[in-house]
Design a protein around this motif. Sequence first.
Motif, PDB file in Angstrom:
ATOM      1  N   VAL A  82      49.286  13.108  56.479  1.00  0.00           N
ATOM      2  CA  VAL A  82      48.393  12.977  57.621  1.00  0.00           C
ATOM      3  C   VAL A  82      47.276  14.014  57.557  1.00  0.00           C
ATOM      4  O   VAL A  82      47.325  14.972  56.786  1.00  0.00           O
ATOM      5  N   ALA A  83      46.267  13.780  58.370  1.00  0.00           N
ATOM      6  CA  ALA A  83      45.154  14.712  58.543  1.00  0.00           C
ATOM      7  C   ALA A  83      44.716  14.648  59.995  1.00  0.00           C
ATOM      8  O   ALA A  83      45.083  13.730  60.727  1.00  0.00           O
ATOM      9  N   VAL A 105      36.705  12.968  58.777  1.00  0.00           N
ATOM     10  CA  VAL A 105      38.039  12.755  58.201  1.00  0.00           C
ATOM     11  C   VAL A 105      37.915  12.758  56.684  1.00  0.00           C
ATOM     12  O   VAL A 105      36.830  12.543  56.142  1.00  0.00           O
ATOM     13  N   THR A 142      40.048   9.441  52.076  1.00  0.00           N
ATOM     14  CA  THR A 142      41.172   8.521  51.874  1.00  0.00           C
ATOM     15  C   THR A 142      41.711   7.955  53.184  1.00  0.00           C
ATOM     16  O   THR A 142      42.585   7.083  53.161  1.00  0.00           O
ATOM     17  N   VAL A 143      41.231   8.442  54.317  1.00  0.00           N
ATOM     18  CA  VAL A 143      41.750   7.985  55.609  1.00  0.00           C
ATOM     19  C   VAL A 143      41.272   6.579  55.932  1.00  0.00           C
ATOM     20  O   VAL A 143      42.042   5.705  56.335  1.00  0.00           O
ATOM     21  N   LEU A 153      41.495   2.511  60.346  1.00  0.00           N
ATOM     22  CA  LEU A 153      42.409   3.563  59.918  1.00  0.00           C
ATOM     23  C   LEU A 153      43.684   3.458  60.733  1.00  0.00           C
ATOM     24  O   LEU A 153      43.743   2.769  61.757  1.00  0.00           O
ATOM     25  N   ARG A 204      46.319   5.453  63.027  1.00  0.00           N
ATOM     26  CA  ARG A 204      46.438   6.655  63.843  1.00  0.00           C
ATOM     27  C   ARG A 204      47.886   6.816  64.284  1.00  0.00           C
ATOM     28  O   ARG A 204      48.563   5.846  64.635  1.00  0.00           O
ATOM     29  N   VAL A 244      45.698  11.228  61.897  1.00  0.00           N
ATOM     30  CA  VAL A 244      45.524   9.955  61.193  1.00  0.00           C
ATOM     31  C   VAL A 244      46.229  10.014  59.842  1.00  0.00           C
ATOM     32  O   VAL A 244      46.500  11.093  59.316  1.00  0.00           O
ATOM     33  N   ILE A 245      46.508   8.844  59.298  1.00  0.00           N
ATOM     34  CA  ILE A 245      47.211   8.750  58.026  1.00  0.00           C
ATOM     35  C   ILE A 245      46.187   8.827  56.902  1.00  0.00           C
ATOM     36  O   ILE A 245      45.200   8.090  56.891  1.00  0.00           O
ATOM     37  N   ARG A 246      46.448   9.728  55.943  1.00  0.00           N
ATOM     38  CA  ARG A 246      45.534   9.867  54.816  1.00  0.00           C
ATOM     39  C   ARG A 246      46.164   9.444  53.493  1.00  0.00           C
ATOM     40  O   ARG A 246      45.484   9.367  52.478  1.00  0.00           O
ATOM     41  N   ASP A 247      47.474   9.162  53.471  1.00  0.00           N
ATOM     42  CA  ASP A 247      48.133   8.702  52.252  1.00  0.00           C
ATOM     43  C   ASP A 247      49.382   7.917  52.641  1.00  0.00           C
ATOM     44  O   ASP A 247      50.126   8.322  53.547  1.00  0.00           O
ATOM     45  N   GLN A 284      49.137   4.387  53.217  1.00  0.00           N
ATOM     46  CA  GLN A 284      48.751   3.260  54.066  1.00  0.00           C
ATOM     47  C   GLN A 284      49.185   1.917  53.503  1.00  0.00           C
ATOM     48  O   GLN A 284      49.301   0.935  54.251  1.00  0.00           O
TER      49      GLN A 284
END
Length: 382
Positions: free
Chosen positions: A42-43, A305, A308-309, A319, A321, A353-356, A358
């Motif tokens: 996440v980020a 962000v 990669t998000v 994206l 969340r 948010v999810i960055r990896d 997905q």
Amino acid sequence: MRNPTKKILVLIIIVLLAVGIWLWKFPAAKKIAAPLAVPVKVATVVRQDVPRTLTGIGSVLSLHSVAVRPQVDGVLTKLWVKEGQQVKEGDLLASIDDRSIRASLDQARATLSQSQAQLQVAAVNLKRYKDLSVDNGISRQTLDQQQALVDQLKATVQGNQASIASAQVQLSYTQIRSPVTGRVGIRNVDEGNFLRVTDTQGLFSVTQIDPISIEFSLPQQALPTLQALVHGNQAAPVFAYVDGNAEDGTLLGQGQLSLIDNQISATTGTLRVKAVFDNGGQKLWPGQLVNIKVQTALQHDALVVPPTVVQRGLDGYYLYRLKGDKVESVPVKMLFQNSDLNVIEGVSDGDVVIRDGQSRLKPGSQVEILKDTPAEPLEVAQ
């Protein structure tokens, strides 16, 4: 009939016992339940100022670089500077034997004195002839001849004065002074060498190091933006890096955009641009190749962000969340993107948010945040 029946019953019992013993020794493996939570990284959405930039590769050029050559023939008698020395404009660099030129200057001055004396005598005679001509004491022809002699001697005096000026200029050439402020290069001659004006090699070069310029090329599509920057109220900042960019390179200096070339290359579709840098630390060196970043704008309070998000779908950008231990799909609008970050609309500052991970998600999926990747704000290099 009894014997076969008994045999069958005994056989059935043996089979049942064998099956029981097998099941007792080798029980059925339990099915492993599929994990419900999807591991993700996440980020955090952050709000910050984001610079808009153009990048390119440039070459460092000196604003002034002069090859020092003699302007008169003569023996090099003295070198007053060393290789690599910093000099200022007008500093004495070298001296050439000036005895012959000084002799010519003295001769020109003596000739001038002789001509001035002759002119003085001729002027006195002319005045006397004019007085006598009033009473017709002398002929008109004699008076005209004397006037012509005075004019001739005046021209001779002017010629002598020009010869003196020329000799003085030649004498000044024997003292070679720096035409610019800069750094002395490698010496090509030594004291005692006979120098000629026709020598192409010269003594050495003097190159200005501070300030210095960088010339680089940008795509022709950037022309309107560059024109606005050059003619704007504030000079556009330009950053020079070596061995990389703003993220992994070494910053050599910050300058200002100064000039756009007057034409676009028809073969490459690019235009040449020049920027000027203060170079007091001498980190920029003429001929050096550097990476250039031109800041074209600064977007304030942008939602940022990692790249990669944001995902691309059939209906546009979106994206995932984090909402509790599950995720939701959020459509977003892409305002700006590069290899380092995305500037978006549609989320709020502080959203996780999810960055990896997905690819395994869908709206409502339960997730597990990996412990080695806590939700941290994105750091963007300025």
